[in-house]
Design an enzyme around this catalytic site. Structure first.
Site, PDB file in Angstrom:
ATOM      1  N   ASN A   9     -19.940   7.316 -37.514  1.00 11.76           N
ATOM      2  CA  ASN A   9     -20.409   8.088 -38.661  1.00 11.76           C
ATOM      3  C   ASN A   9     -19.483   7.472 -39.812  1.00 11.76           C
ATOM      4  O   ASN A   9     -18.528   7.736 -39.982  1.00 11.76           O
ATOM      5  CB  ASN A   9     -20.054   9.606 -38.461  1.00 11.76           C
ATOM      6  CG  ASN A   9     -20.605  10.539 -39.752  1.00 11.76           C
ATOM      7  OD1 ASN A   9     -21.067   9.801 -40.799  1.00 11.76           O
ATOM      8  ND2 ASN A   9     -20.584  11.680 -39.457  1.00 11.76           N
ATOM      9  N   ARG A  93     -24.959   7.896 -37.698  1.00 12.30           N
ATOM     10  CA  ARG A  93     -25.633   8.565 -38.475  1.00 12.30           C
ATOM     11  C   ARG A  93     -26.040   7.926 -39.889  1.00 12.30           C
ATOM     12  O   ARG A  93     -25.384   6.769 -40.451  1.00 12.30           O
ATOM     13  CB  ARG A  93     -24.466   9.578 -39.204  1.00 12.30           C
ATOM     14  CG  ARG A  93     -25.035  10.461 -40.338  1.00 12.30           C
ATOM     15  CD  ARG A  93     -23.860  11.124 -41.044  1.00 12.30           C
ATOM     16  NE  ARG A  93     -24.488  12.145 -41.908  1.00 12.30           N
ATOM     17  CZ  ARG A  93     -23.634  12.509 -43.304  1.00 12.30           C
ATOM     18  NH1 ARG A  93     -22.520  11.773 -43.483  1.00 12.30           N
ATOM     19  NH2 ARG A  93     -24.232  13.422 -43.860  1.00 12.30           N
ATOM     20  N   HIS A 181     -28.321  16.638 -44.554  1.00 11.21           N
ATOM     21  CA  HIS A 181     -27.525  17.320 -43.480  1.00 11.21           C
ATOM     22  C   HIS A 181     -28.221  17.984 -42.364  1.00 11.21           C
ATOM     23  O   HIS A 181     -28.075  18.890 -41.630  1.00 11.21           O
ATOM     24  CB  HIS A 181     -26.938  18.657 -44.077  1.00 11.21           C
ATOM     25  CG  HIS A 181     -25.792  18.309 -45.409  1.00 11.21           C
ATOM     26  ND1 HIS A 181     -25.790  18.830 -46.410  1.00 11.21           N
ATOM     27  CD2 HIS A 181     -24.870  17.275 -45.412  1.00 11.21           C
ATOM     28  CE1 HIS A 181     -24.897  18.285 -47.198  1.00 11.21           C
ATOM     29  NE2 HIS A 181     -24.098  17.263 -46.463  1.00 11.21           N
ATOM     30  N   ARG A 241     -20.908  15.759 -57.137  1.00  7.89           N
ATOM     31  CA  ARG A 241     -22.012  15.820 -57.493  1.00  7.89           C
ATOM     32  C   ARG A 241     -22.605  17.018 -58.146  1.00  7.89           C
ATOM     33  O   ARG A 241     -21.873  18.034 -57.723  1.00  7.89           O
ATOM     34  CB  ARG A 241     -22.966  15.412 -56.573  1.00  7.89           C
ATOM     35  CG  ARG A 241     -23.027  13.980 -55.828  1.00  7.89           C
ATOM     36  CD  ARG A 241     -23.507  13.909 -54.422  1.00  7.89           C
ATOM     37  NE  ARG A 241     -22.538  14.119 -53.515  1.00  7.89           N
ATOM     38  CZ  ARG A 241     -23.119  14.080 -52.333  1.00  7.89           C
ATOM     39  NH1 ARG A 241     -24.258  14.321 -51.847  1.00  7.89           N
ATOM     40  NH2 ARG A 241     -22.017  14.430 -51.281  1.00  7.89           N
ATOM     41  N   GLU A 378     -21.726  17.190 -35.944  1.00 12.00           N
ATOM     42  CA  GLU A 378     -22.986  16.103 -35.985  1.00 12.00           C
ATOM     43  C   GLU A 378     -22.757  14.760 -35.018  1.00 12.00           C
ATOM     44  O   GLU A 378     -23.784  14.441 -34.515  1.00 12.00           O
ATOM     45  CB  GLU A 378     -22.908  15.457 -37.379  1.00 12.00           C
ATOM     46  CG  GLU A 378     -23.243  16.465 -38.422  1.00 12.00           C
ATOM     47  CD  GLU A 378     -22.626  16.082 -39.915  1.00 12.00           C
ATOM     48  OE1 GLU A 378     -23.325  16.093 -40.911  1.00 12.00           O
ATOM     49  OE2 GLU A 378     -21.398  15.655 -39.963  1.00 12.00           O
TER      50      GLU A 378
END
Length: 399
Positions: A9, A93, A181, A241, A378
């Site tokens: 990742n 990922r 996500h 963001r 994840e």
């Protein structure tokens, strides 16, 4: 010798990894621990390998950039992983699968070329996701690599949820709401069957709250809608963001003389909690600060999250549970409390003591809408997909 799957990742200056035992994963027990986990930090400055529960090693001077860091990691794993040998597959990922990929795939040159065209849709993430894939293809060309997409879990949305009110040609060209996500949401959907079976098949809003933040409506284990859209910028405010933004703001900035690259940098790097507070993009710093701007940023985050809970509940015609996950969701009880209070009108009654203690269920016994804290993983989700795809890939070669 036991076969292994490596999960990578990759970020801009770090590579998180986990090494899974393929035989153990094949047993079907998702809860089994990884053999090894850690990360290479400080790539480009002072790179070091940090292993969970173990050592921290500086990388040698010749291990420059992502390729050098991966070469060092490969050599270190062969020496320290126990059982030796290279992993039989590596799962990655990849944030944006675009319109071309609605499921996870074995990587080849054509896949890489397509994914490179989506870099403008995820400029913070996509280049960093692809860099280790390219490097590993050079270092270990025969190892199967699998791209696992953050967008894939959301590709079953109804068309109404994915469209923008634009002319149809834009939708056909791939301008649509993808959601992100997805690997985290898919993992949570699977875990609910164990940790909260009473709501696992119901209407659940999951809040993935970290430096990147979004929420997802999940009904009967499937994604219905998400706060993120065409890029990973829409919806909730994040570390840097802005979240939901009137597109007229972008036109205004252009009229003021800012070009596309300057606006991109502003929106991806200087907005969100960092922009509102003028202090930090890290919730821990803001919680520790007595500056009123820090409080403004946190209150805004909670306010927008509260609005999102109501919106996603409406997408499902109601809500049975709210689940918090990821760094902020798992470790910031005051943020959870603020969001839960804004969902009180839906029937959520927070158990303050359970919330402060970070227990799995944080709603009162009589709460109509239940609330949970469920840690995400994840990397394990990527490992499970990589295992399944590897099995099909091997079968395909034998036919």
């Amino acid at each position: 010798m036991t076969d292994t799957i490596l999960v990578v990742n990759a970020g801009s200056s770090s590579i998180k990894f986990q090494l899974f035992d393929l035989q153990l994963i094949d047993c079907g027990d998702d809860a089994l621990p990884a053999r090894l986990r850690g990360q290479i930090e400080g790539i480009g400055t002072h790179p070091r390998l940090a292993v969970k529960g173990g050592e921290t090693l500086p990388l040698p001077a010749e291990a420059e950039g992502v390729p050098g860091a991966l070469a060092f990691l490969g050599a270190w794993l062969r020496e320290h992983a126990g059982g030796g040998g290279l992993p039989v597959a590596i799962g990655h990922r990849v944030v944006h699968g675009g319109p071309a990929f609605d499921t996870h795939v074995v990587v080849d040159e054509a896949v890489i070329a397509t994914l490179e065209t989506y870099i403008p849709l995820a400029p913070l993430h996509q280049p960093n996701n692809l860099a280790p894939i390219r490097a590993i293809r050079r270092i270990m060309p025969d190892v199967v690599q699998v791209a696992c997409f953050d967008t894939a879990f959301h590709r079953q949305h109804p068309e109404l949820a994915d469209r923008y009110a634009l002319p149809d040609q834009f939708y056909q060209d791939g301008v649509r709401r993808y959601g992100f996500h997805g690997l985290s949401y898919e993992y949570i959907a699977r875990r609910l069957a164990d940790v909260a079976p009473e709501v696992a098949q119901g209407r659940v809003v999951v809040a993935h709250l970290g430096s990147g933040a979004s929420m997802c409506a999940i009904q009967a284990g499937r994604s219905v809608d998400s706060t993120m859209g065409f890029t990973a910028m829409d919806g909730l405010p994040m570390g840097t963001r802005p979240g939901q933004l009137d597109p007229g703001v972008v036109l205004y900035l252009m009229d003021r003389g800012m070009d596309a690259r300057a606006i991109e940098h502003l929106l991806y790097h200087d907005c969100g909690l960092k922009g509102l507070s003028g202090i930090s993009n890290d919730v821990r710093d803001l919680l520790a600060s007595d500056d009123p701007r820090a409080r403004l940023a946190l209150d805004y985050f909670v306010y927008r999250a509260g609005l999102a809970v109501g919106s996603l509940a409406a997408a499902m015609g109601g809500i049975d549970a709210l689940v918090f996950t990821a760094g902020i969701g798992e470790r910031a009880p005051s943020i959870r409390q603020g969001i839960a209070e804004r969902a009180r009108w839906l029937g959520l009654d927070l158990d303050d003591a359970a919330n402060e203690a970070g227990e799995s269920r944080i709603s009162t016994p009589g709460s109509r809408v239940k609330a949970y804290v469920v840690p995400t993983d994840e990397e394990r989700m990527i490992a499970l997909h990589t295992r399944d795809i590897l099995g099909r890939h091997r079968q395909g070669r034998h036919h």
